[in-house]
Design a protein around this motif. Structure first.
Motif, mmCIF file in Angstrom:
data_model
loop_
_atom_site.group_PDB
_atom_site.id
_atom_site.type_symbol
_atom_site.label_atom_id
_atom_site.label_comp_id
_atom_site.label_asym_id
_atom_site.label_seq_id
_atom_site.Cartn_x
_atom_site.Cartn_y
_atom_site.Cartn_z
ATOM 1 N N LYS A 44 1.215 -0.916 0.101
ATOM 2 C CA LYS A 44 0.018 -0.242 0.194
ATOM 3 C C LYS A 44 1.122 0.858 -0.148
ATOM 4 C CE LYS A 44 -3.862 -2.153 2.745
ATOM 5 N NZ LYS A 44 -5.037 -1.896 3.588
ATOM 6 N N PRO A 52 -9.535 8.284 -6.185
ATOM 7 C CA PRO A 52 -8.287 8.629 -7.102
ATOM 8 C C PRO A 52 -9.211 7.969 -8.262
ATOM 9 C CG PRO A 52 -7.883 6.648 -5.514
ATOM 10 C CD PRO A 52 -9.259 7.082 -5.087
ATOM 11 N N LEU A 55 -4.431 8.060 -12.799
ATOM 12 C CA LEU A 55 -2.982 7.641 -12.444
ATOM 13 C C LEU A 55 -2.172 8.833 -12.949
ATOM 14 C CD1 LEU A 55 -2.268 4.334 -9.976
ATOM 15 C CD2 LEU A 55 -3.287 6.914 -9.514
ATOM 16 N N PHE A 66 -2.195 12.181 -8.963
ATOM 17 C CA PHE A 66 -3.684 11.196 -9.432
ATOM 18 C C PHE A 66 -5.019 12.478 -9.349
ATOM 19 C CE2 PHE A 66 -5.135 11.007 -5.063
ATOM 20 C CZ PHE A 66 -3.357 11.037 -4.103
ATOM 21 N N TYR A 356 1.201 0.484 -10.622
ATOM 22 C CA TYR A 356 0.641 1.289 -9.452
ATOM 23 C C TYR A 356 -1.148 1.376 -10.099
ATOM 24 C CZ TYR A 356 4.513 3.453 -6.791
ATOM 25 O OH TYR A 356 5.960 3.752 -6.076
ATOM 26 N N CYS A 358 -4.935 1.536 -8.408
ATOM 27 C CA CYS A 358 -6.003 2.031 -6.800
ATOM 28 C C CYS A 358 -7.466 1.547 -6.743
ATOM 29 C CB CYS A 358 -5.601 4.056 -7.359
ATOM 30 S SG CYS A 358 -6.780 4.002 -8.511
ATOM 31 N N ILE A 378 -3.972 3.419 -3.284
ATOM 32 C CA ILE A 378 -3.402 3.061 -4.311
ATOM 33 C C ILE A 378 -1.789 2.537 -3.577
ATOM 34 C CG2 ILE A 378 -0.908 4.521 -5.820
ATOM 35 C CD1 ILE A 378 -2.540 6.716 -5.613
ATOM 36 N N TYR A 379 -2.228 1.108 -4.791
ATOM 37 C CA TYR A 379 -0.729 0.001 -4.603
ATOM 38 C C TYR A 379 -0.224 -0.227 -5.066
ATOM 39 C CZ TYR A 379 -5.378 -1.658 -1.822
ATOM 40 O OH TYR A 379 -6.066 -2.083 -1.098
ATOM 41 N N ARG A 380 0.879 -0.432 -5.012
ATOM 42 C CA ARG A 380 2.327 -1.066 -5.809
ATOM 43 C C ARG A 380 2.288 -1.780 -5.753
ATOM 44 N NH1 ARG A 380 7.600 1.034 -4.384
ATOM 45 N NH2 ARG A 380 7.792 -0.834 -2.983
#
Ligand code: HEC
Length: 505
Positions: A44, A52, A55, A66, A356, A358, A378-380
């Protein structure tokens, strides 16, 4: 003198170390993703955001820019994970699916950088979709907004995404504004892929002279991306069936509203015979509600090289759509995170191979169990040496061909609106629990499922959106669903059978 230097150095050490932990803040992985060979870690990167929607990568500041649907533009520093406000737009009209939507950051080596924004506005009773261009400074500040295009909008079907492709042209994917005629009218700018110069003028080499229109026949596009050669792909919401991925070619007509998805019914074949229509390269029935999409062209994750990464809302998954070498077909589909993170809205790939994406769990249509306290997130996804968190694997996409149980069919076709518990969404989708229509005369219920429903008052509420027709379902499937909703959610009514249905088809 010497002593003083020494003290100075000592007092500097804690400062330096706190500084470096500031710059290289790493979040703890939530999951490790096991692909055929590679392992990815999921983290995260930012939490507690408010829907969001798009991105973008700011390569000069190494940051994720974003948009949030309510009108703010914010920046996430990829190293410190600090989120800062860039700007708040005051003329955004936010309602349900309307608001600040797609963005494209154009950041060339030497010339002026621009941020293109697509958002809804309202003047008196009229709704519009707008394409704006802002100057984007090297420090990441916005200035000098310029309205490039304004087109009709509506309470739904406003799209939209925007990109700048390899030819330095702006492509804007517009919604059909819920009109029956716009998408097939080549003089309307709705339901189109529009192509513009960077300054908003019409390119000389557009397929129709003096027109922005590049391709047409679209309903409500939610994803737009291009590969390194400039092939352009869109994702699009169908009505009750046939969500699509399209490969965009100039002057082609993609068929909406006369043709849904593949050209496979007699009526659709007859239309396509009269004048050519382009088929999608992928369609989904039951629908998955595809949203943002990004092309992955890097060897960093070899299994995903040359794929489209697609975020979906209804199936709450990230899909990996492997492209054929020439980019003309989708040859494989894998599904990640199904129902785990909630609705997913947008996805972005970085030049270093990081991904990335979201969630969108605070939007107008949250699913059961969401939003969670950390939403939206927002995840990576990043390549890792080894698994350090619970392992998950992408799944093969399920085939939808066999007849399923009433519950599975209800989940596939009805639950996105009426919800798993049949309670609907206040003032938006009516409850099926306790409904007199559901439990009443079988033919009245079957008629609604076959024909859909529009502008009807149920109890004291008039619902703004319509119920789509499900006449494409097989008889067995309609009977299964009907009996399921008549015997669940606290409902109790007699069984419906084939005889009730036969006279209605
Ligand atoms: C895209 C959202 C959506 C989906 C999907 C959907 N519905 Fe609906 N449904 C609605 C809306 C909106 C209404 C109310 C329409 C109106 O009042 O004009 C409605 C109304 C109904 C009603 C009438 C309820 C009453 O009390 O009068 C029934 C029954 C119904 N839907 C069943 C279903 C079934 C069964 C499915 C799946 C096969 C389904 N719906 C899928 C949006 C949806």
């Amino acid at each position: 003198m010497k002593k003083q230097t020494y003290i100075w150095l000592v007092s500097l050490i804690p400062l330096l170390s706190s500084c470096s932990s500031e710059t290289e803040k790493e979040s703890k992985p939530i999951n490790s993703i096991q692909l055929e060979h590679s392992i990815l870690s999921l983290t995260k990167e930012a939490t507690k955001l408010h829907v969001p929607w798009d991105l973008q990568y700011d390569r000069i500041n190494d940051a994720i820019l974003f948009s949030e649907i309510g009108g703010s533009i914010r920046r996430l520093d990829t190293k410190t994970k600090k989120v800062t406000l860039v700007d708040s737009l005051t003329d955004v009209y936010h309602q349900r699916t309307l608001g600040l939507l797609g963005m494209a950051l154009y950041q060339p080596e030497k010339q002026q950088a621009y941020l293109y924004l697509s958002y809804t506005s309202k003047k008196d009773s009229l709704i519009f979709s707008n394409l704006y261009r802002y100057e984007y400074s090297p420090e990441g500040k916005l200035a000098h907004p310029k309205l490039l295009l304004q087109i009709p909008g509506n309470t739904g079907h406003n799209g939209s995404r925007v990109i700048v492709s390899t030819d330095q042209k702006v492509y804007w994917a517009t919604g059909d504004a819920a009109s029956d005629t716009f998408a097939q009218d080549s003089t309307s700018l709705n339901g189109k892929i529009l192509r513009l110069n960077l300054d908003g003028s019409i390119p000389k080499d557009n397929p129709i002279a003096n027109s922005y229109v590049y391709a047409w026949g679209f309903r409500n596009m939610q994803g737009l991306t291009h590969d390194e050669k400039g092939l352009i792909y869109t994702s699009e919401h169908g009505d009750a069936i046939e969500d699509e991925i399209n490969l965009i070619q100039p002057l082609k007509n993609y068929g909406w509203p006369q043709i849904e998805g593949m050209i496979d019914t007699e009526k659709e074949k007859a239309i396509a015979k009269k004048s050519p229509r382009q088929e999608p390269i992928k369609s989904w029935t039951p629908v998955v509600a595809p949203s943002g999409m990004a092309y992955y062209g890097f060897g960093v994750i070899p299994e995903w090289q040359h794929s489209l990464l697609l975020a979906t809302l209804k199936n709450q998954s990230l899909r990996i759509l492997k492209l054929s070498a020439d980019g003309q077909q989708i040859v494989d589909e894998k599904v990640l995170f199904k129902d785990q993170l909630g609705r997913l809205r947008s996805v972005l790939t970085l030049p270093n191979g990081d991904i990335y994406f979201c969630s969108s769990n605070r939007d107008w249509n949250p699913q059961k169990g969401f939003p969670k306290p950390d939403d939206d997130v927002i995840y990576r996804l990043r390549i890792a040496d080894k698994a350090t968190a619970p392992i998950i694997r992408p799944l093969a996409a399920a085939s939808a061909k066999q007849v399923k149980s009433g519950q599975a069919l209800y989940e596939a076709y009805c639950a996105s609106c009426h919800k798993t518990d049949g309670k609907g969404l206040t003032n938006t989708f009516p409850p099926l629990a306790n409904s007199s229509l559901v439990q009443g005369n079988p033919k009245d219920l079957l008629k609604v499922i076959l024909q859909g429903l529009k502008d009807k008052k149920i109890g004291t509420i008039k619902y703004e959106s319509a119920m789509p027709s499900f006449s494409f379902l097989k008889d067995e499937e309609i009977i299964e669903i009907s009996n399921y909703i008549r015997s669940h959610f606290g409902n109790s009514a007699s069984k419906i059978n084939q005889q009730h249905l036969t006279s209605l088809r």
